[in-house]
Design an enzyme around this catalytic site. Structure first.
Site, PDB file in Angstrom:
ATOM      1  CB  CYS A  59      64.357  49.470  60.506  1.00 14.94           C
ATOM      2  SG  CYS A  59      65.203  48.120  61.318  1.00 14.94           S
ATOM      3  CB  THR A 110      79.086  43.700  31.697  1.00 20.37           C
ATOM      4  OG1 THR A 110      79.410  44.956  32.308  1.00 20.37           O
ATOM      5  CG2 THR A 110      80.355  42.910  31.451  1.00 20.37           C
ATOM      6  CD  GLN A 163      79.031  44.700  36.089  1.00 22.67           C
ATOM      7  OE1 GLN A 163      79.162  45.918  36.002  1.00 22.67           O
ATOM      8  NE2 GLN A 163      79.215  43.907  35.061  1.00 22.67           N
ATOM      9  CG  HIS A 211      76.657  46.613  41.381  1.00 20.54           C
ATOM     10  ND1 HIS A 211      76.692  46.866  40.018  1.00 20.54           N
ATOM     11  CD2 HIS A 211      77.892  46.921  41.840  1.00 20.54           C
ATOM     12  CE1 HIS A 211      77.902  47.296  39.680  1.00 20.54           C
ATOM     13  NE2 HIS A 211      78.650  47.328  40.761  1.00 20.54           N
ATOM     14  CB  ALA A 266      74.029  36.122  26.952  1.00 19.45           C
ATOM     15  CB  VAL A 322      70.258  44.623  41.503  1.00 21.04           C
ATOM     16  CG1 VAL A 322      71.607  45.260  41.791  1.00 21.04           C
ATOM     17  CG2 VAL A 322      69.495  45.442  40.454  1.00 21.04           C
ATOM     18  CG  ASP A 323      68.316  40.364  37.263  1.00 21.35           C
ATOM     19  OD1 ASP A 323      68.891  39.414  37.822  1.00 21.35           O
ATOM     20  OD2 ASP A 323      68.540  40.695  36.075  1.00 21.35           O
TER      21      ASP A 323
HETATM   22  C1  BV8 Z   1      82.560  52.815  43.954  1.00 15.84           C
HETATM   23  C2  BV8 Z   1      72.909  49.254  40.766  1.00 15.84           C
HETATM   24  C3  BV8 Z   1      84.077  53.433  45.627  1.00 15.84           C
HETATM   25  C4  BV8 Z   1      71.723  49.969  41.121  1.00 15.84           C
HETATM   26  C5  BV8 Z   1      74.624  50.223  39.493  1.00 15.84           C
HETATM   27  C6  BV8 Z   1      84.251  58.893  37.427  1.00 15.84           C
HETATM   28  C7  BV8 Z   1      83.240  59.733  37.875  1.00 15.84           C
HETATM   29  C8  BV8 Z   1      82.328  59.333  38.840  1.00 15.84           C
HETATM   30  C9  BV8 Z   1      82.407  58.080  39.363  1.00 15.84           C
HETATM   31  C10 BV8 Z   1      83.384  57.255  38.913  1.00 15.84           C
HETATM   32  C11 BV8 Z   1      84.309  57.648  37.974  1.00 15.84           C
HETATM   33  N1  BV8 Z   1      85.126  56.611  37.744  1.00 15.84           N
HETATM   34  C12 BV8 Z   1      84.759  55.589  38.488  1.00 15.84           C
HETATM   35  C13 BV8 Z   1      83.698  55.968  39.222  1.00 15.84           C
HETATM   36  C14 BV8 Z   1      82.989  55.145  40.161  1.00 15.84           C
HETATM   37  C15 BV8 Z   1      81.692  54.591  39.649  1.00 15.84           C
HETATM   38  C16 BV8 Z   1      81.825  54.242  38.176  1.00 15.84           C
HETATM   39  O1  BV8 Z   1      82.339  53.207  37.799  1.00 15.84           O
HETATM   40  N2  BV8 Z   1      81.359  55.137  37.323  1.00 15.84           N
HETATM   41  C17 BV8 Z   1      81.558  54.985  35.882  1.00 15.84           C
HETATM   42  C18 BV8 Z   1      80.250  54.643  35.200  1.00 15.84           C
HETATM   43  C19 BV8 Z   1      82.116  56.292  35.402  1.00 15.84           C
HETATM   44  N3  BV8 Z   1      81.482  53.420  40.456  1.00 15.84           N
HETATM   45  C20 BV8 Z   1      80.871  53.491  41.629  1.00 15.84           C
HETATM   46  O2  BV8 Z   1      80.348  54.509  42.049  1.00 15.84           O
HETATM   47  C21 BV8 Z   1      80.863  52.209  42.418  1.00 15.84           C
HETATM   48  N4  BV8 Z   1      81.316  52.432  43.720  1.00 15.84           N
HETATM   49  O3  BV8 Z   1      83.364  53.052  43.074  1.00 15.84           O
HETATM   50  O4  BV8 Z   1      82.851  52.884  45.277  1.00 15.84           O
HETATM   51  C22 BV8 Z   1      83.891  54.813  46.093  1.00 15.84           C
HETATM   52  C23 BV8 Z   1      82.688  55.291  46.521  1.00 15.84           C
HETATM   53  C24 BV8 Z   1      82.568  56.584  46.946  1.00 15.84           C
HETATM   54  C25 BV8 Z   1      83.669  57.400  46.928  1.00 15.84           C
HETATM   55  C26 BV8 Z   1      84.878  56.883  46.501  1.00 15.84           C
HETATM   56  C27 BV8 Z   1      84.990  55.576  46.088  1.00 15.84           C
HETATM   57  C28 BV8 Z   1      79.463  51.683  42.563  1.00 15.84           C
HETATM   58  C29 BV8 Z   1      78.900  51.339  41.236  1.00 15.84           C
HETATM   59  C30 BV8 Z   1      77.550  50.706  41.406  1.00 15.84           C
HETATM   60  C31 BV8 Z   1      76.663  51.159  40.336  1.00 15.84           C
HETATM   61  N5  BV8 Z   1      75.430  50.425  40.445  1.00 15.84           N
HETATM   62  N6  BV8 Z   1      73.420  49.883  39.642  1.00 15.84           N
HETATM   63  C32 BV8 Z   1      70.712  49.901  40.063  1.00 15.84           C
HETATM   64  O5  BV8 Z   1      70.566  48.854  39.441  1.00 15.84           O
HETATM   65  O6  BV8 Z   1      70.012  50.892  39.923  1.00 15.84           O
HETATM   66  S1  BV8 Z   1      75.119  50.583  37.923  1.00 15.84           S
HETATM   67  C33 BV8 Z   1      74.501  49.699  36.703  1.00 15.84           C
HETATM   68  O7  BV8 Z   1      75.651  49.507  35.923  1.00 15.84           O
HETATM   69  C34 BV8 Z   1      73.918  48.335  36.713  1.00 15.84           C
HETATM   70  O8  BV8 Z   1      73.158  48.031  37.810  1.00 15.84           O
HETATM   71  C35 BV8 Z   1      75.023  47.386  36.603  1.00 15.84           C
HETATM   72  O9  BV8 Z   1      75.220  46.794  37.846  1.00 15.84           O
HETATM   73  C36 BV8 Z   1      76.189  48.269  36.218  1.00 15.84           C
HETATM   74  C37 BV8 Z   1      76.916  47.808  35.026  1.00 15.84           C
HETATM   75  O10 BV8 Z   1      76.074  47.821  33.905  1.00 15.84           O
HETATM   76  P1  BV8 Z   1      76.069  46.579  32.977  1.00 15.84           P
HETATM   77  O11 BV8 Z   1      75.648  45.422  33.753  1.00 15.84           O
HETATM   78  O12 BV8 Z   1      77.364  46.513  32.288  1.00 15.84           O
HETATM   79  O13 BV8 Z   1      74.876  46.920  31.998  1.00 15.84           O
HETATM   80  P2  BV8 Z   1      74.812  47.955  30.799  1.00 15.84           P
HETATM   81  O14 BV8 Z   1      73.392  48.304  30.580  1.00 15.84           O
HETATM   82  O15 BV8 Z   1      75.780  49.039  30.958  1.00 15.84           O
HETATM   83  O16 BV8 Z   1      75.327  47.133  29.546  1.00 15.84           O
HETATM   84  C38 BV8 Z   1      74.567  46.099  28.995  1.00 15.84           C
HETATM   85  C39 BV8 Z   1      75.468  45.343  28.052  1.00 15.84           C
HETATM   86  O17 BV8 Z   1      74.781  44.188  27.622  1.00 15.84           O
HETATM   87  C40 BV8 Z   1      75.833  46.146  26.787  1.00 15.84           C
HETATM   88  O18 BV8 Z   1      77.210  46.010  26.542  1.00 15.84           O
HETATM   89  C41 BV8 Z   1      75.016  45.460  25.689  1.00 15.84           C
HETATM   90  O19 BV8 Z   1      75.676  45.483  24.422  1.00 15.84           O
HETATM   91  C42 BV8 Z   1      74.936  44.056  26.230  1.00 15.84           C
HETATM   92  N7  BV8 Z   1      73.785  43.273  25.770  1.00 15.84           N
HETATM   93  C43 BV8 Z   1      72.569  43.694  25.385  1.00 15.84           C
HETATM   94  N8  BV8 Z   1      71.790  42.636  25.055  1.00 15.84           N
HETATM   95  C44 BV8 Z   1      72.547  41.533  25.249  1.00 15.84           C
HETATM   96  C45 BV8 Z   1      73.821  41.919  25.690  1.00 15.84           C
HETATM   97  N9  BV8 Z   1      74.792  41.037  25.948  1.00 15.84           N
HETATM   98  C46 BV8 Z   1      74.515  39.738  25.781  1.00 15.84           C
HETATM   99  N10 BV8 Z   1      73.311  39.283  25.360  1.00 15.84           N
HETATM  100  C47 BV8 Z   1      72.311  40.149  25.090  1.00 15.84           C
HETATM  101  N11 BV8 Z   1      71.109  39.685  24.671  1.00 15.84           N
HETATM  102 ZN    ZN Z   2      67.199  49.267  61.842  1.00 15.94          ZN
END
Ligand code: BV8
Ligand code: ZN
Length: 246
Positions: free
Chosen positions: A154, A195, A108, A126, A238, A110-111
């Protein structure tokens, strides 16, 4: 004598890892945490930039409303990322790719740090902060050497470009989820690393693997909504845990 950390990897997992022929790894922001990349969630906190929660600035709605603010946010993030390097978790995952008949890495993130560690054919659900995409002709541009101010245009059609990243409310790149889901259906061992497993459809990948009979292993210092159905939970960082396998 085993160290305390080593003992958290069960004998069963070690045996499955040694015998597996088809392995899938799903990663999230936590895999890059020890490289210095801030996570979005975790530890009870949500990332905020200039007073805006990240899911507001990183949204399809914000691209419509204020594309230059979106660029500012992503320029800031690329500025942070360009100084950072892959860590031992990225390196361990990269070393696994030639260890199994089939190996899939779905991220997930983007880095770009998995590729920097040597991983090939990474399925980036993503997108990638190091690319821009034209909002009209969809042409893609590498941003690693780019120098621009404001909203870049562009080179082919002159329309605005945007970061080639999937924001909230936007569809994933065509085929990316389907490819990852197909790999999940056939893997025997599925690692879910760093995640929070709350963003869909990415969070459904381990659910698909589980439904198809895979052994699910979560690597995370915290519990997530997936933890209850994982076969094994490796609680910790990790970069400390993944090198213990293989
Ligand atoms: C879609 C990229 C279809 C850009 C990101 C209800 C309401 C509104 C929306 C929704 C809903 N239900 C579902 C949705 C859809 C929505 C969604 O899932 N929302 C949720 C949150 C409610 N999803 C979407 O919109 C997706 N598209 O569904 O399309 C659609 C579209 C339109 C109309 C109809 C249908 C698109 C989702 C894309 C989101 N993009 N970012 C950017 O980077 O700015 S989100 C962002 O979260 C991140 O980029 C990443 O990709 C994603 C997931 O996050 P994680 O990677 O899990 O990271 P997080 O920080 O959360 O967690 C870190 C974890 O690491 C923690 O657990 C922590 O404990 C752990 N950790 C910490 N240190 C360590 C560790 N683990 C190991 N070692 C360590 N050292
Ligand atoms: Zn173009």
């Amino acid at each position: 004598m085993q160290t305390k950390t080593k003992s958290i990897v069960s004998g069963e997992l070690q045996a499955r890892f040694a015998q597996a022929t088809n392995v899938l790894v799903l990663t999230g922001a936590g895999v890059s945490a020890e490289s210095g990349v801030p996570t979005f969630r975790g530890g009870g906190k949500t990332a905020v930039w200039k007073g805006m929660p990240f899911d507001v600035i990183s949204s399809g709605a914000m691209v419509e409303r204020d594309l230059s603010a979106v660029w500012e946010w992503f320029n800031y993030r690329r500025g942070v990322l360009k100084r950072l390097k892959p860590n031992a978790a990225h390196e361990a995952i990269a070393s696994w790719q030639d260890q199994f008949n089939e190996f899939s890495l779905v991220t997930q993130n983007v880095d770009g740090l998995h590729a920097a560690a040597g991983s090939r054919d990474v399925i980036e659900l993503h997108g990638n902060v190091w690319r821009a995409r034209c909002i009209s002709c969809q042409g893609q541009y590498d941003l690693r050497e780019a120098n621009f101010e404001g909203v870049p245009l562009c080179f082919d059609c002159g329309s605005f470009m945007r970061p080639d990243v999937v924001l909230f409310g936007e569809m994933l790149p065509p085929g990316a989820f389907e490819q990852a889901a197909g790999k999940a259906k056939s893997c025997e061992l599925c690692f879910v690393v760093g995640t929070s497993a709350v963003v869909y459809p990415a969070a459904s990948i381990p659910e698909i693997a589980r439904a198809a009979g895979a052994y699910i292993v979560e690597v995370n210092p915290e519990h997530t909504p997936l933890s209850h159905f994982c076969d094994e939970m490796l609680t910790g960082k990790a970069a400390e845990i993944l090198p213990l396998l293989g």
